[in-house]
Design a protein around this motif. Structure first.
Motif, short mmCIF file in Angstrom:
data_model
loop_
_atom_site.label_atom_id
_atom_site.label_comp_id
_atom_site.label_asym_id
_atom_site.label_seq_id
_atom_site.Cartn_x
_atom_site.Cartn_y
_atom_site.Cartn_z
N ARG A 91 -2.97 0.04 -24.39
CA ARG A 91 -4.05 0.39 -23.89
C ARG A 91 -4.05 0.45 -22.36
N ALA A 163 -11.35 5.99 -27.32
CA ALA A 163 -11.11 4.75 -27.93
C ALA A 163 -11.61 5.14 -29.50
N ASN A 189 -10.80 1.75 -21.19
CA ASN A 189 -9.74 3.03 -21.26
C ASN A 189 -10.22 4.00 -20.29
#
Length: 200
Positions: A91, A163, A189
């Motif tokens: 991530r 996500a 993110n």
């Protein structure tokens, strides 16, 4: 070719390789980062299982060397065993590259006006076998009911997935805790201005 070149030009291939470098065995032939990206490319091309990386393996001139099915399977098992540590590394690499790409987009980027709109949507994903957490769904099918967060790019059909939360097929559409979790994942993110304390 377009997907492979996008990965290369944005630097995502290098970022993912660096993120997963600590898990690479000394005599490993295949880079774990490239192998994971090959799985992602196979999914983007319509694959629905790990063996579908064979589509890429058939085109070495476009995708380069692609790991064997057993090597891909071992990598996924290793990442699964690492759990949150592996997810956090992946991530973080994706968020860094997204920040770079949004910066390069300038006034055409989704955050150009200082705001980012994130849409969260649930969709049923059918499973044709007893996959982990697959259950009967409210539409009388069988599979999963993930929530996915998309950054709105201002045009129909132009959302950028940032996500996803995998949930069982019988998960509710309006489960507040799942929406909160997905929103927090999306914030982590995204580059500025939507990063920061998820409690705000």
């Amino acid at each position: 070719m377009l997907l492979a070149e996008t990965v290369r030009r944005t630097g995502l291939d290098t970022a993912i390789s660096v993120a997963l470098a600590s898990g690479r065995k000394p005599r490993a032939v295949h880079d774990p980062g490239k192998t994971l990206l090959d799985v992602a490319l196979a999914v983007a091309l319509g694959g629905d299982c790990l063996a579908d990386v064979g589509v890429l393996r058939a085109e070495p001139g476009v995708f380069g060397p692609v790991a064997s099915d057993p090597t891909v399977s071992r990598l996924i098992a290793t990442l699964a065993a690492a759990g949150p540590k592996a997810l956090a590394a992946i991530r973080s690499a994706r968020a860094d590259i997204r920040s770079r790409v949004w910066g390069l987009a300038g006034t055409n980027g989704p955050a150009a006006d200082g705001q980012v709109a994130v849409d969260i949507d649930g969709v049923l994903v059918l499973a044709h076998s007893e996959k982990q957490d697959a259950t009967a769904t409210w539409k009388k099918t069988f599979g999963h009911h993930p929530l996915v967060a998309f950054v709105d790019h201002g045009q129909a059909g132009s959302g950028e997935p940032v996500a996803a939360l995998l949930r069982p097929g019988n998960a509710g559409s309006n489960t507040a805790s799942d929406h909160i979790t997905t929103t927090r994942l999306a914030w982590r993110n995204c580059p500025d201005p939507c990063d920061g304390d998820a409690g705000h």
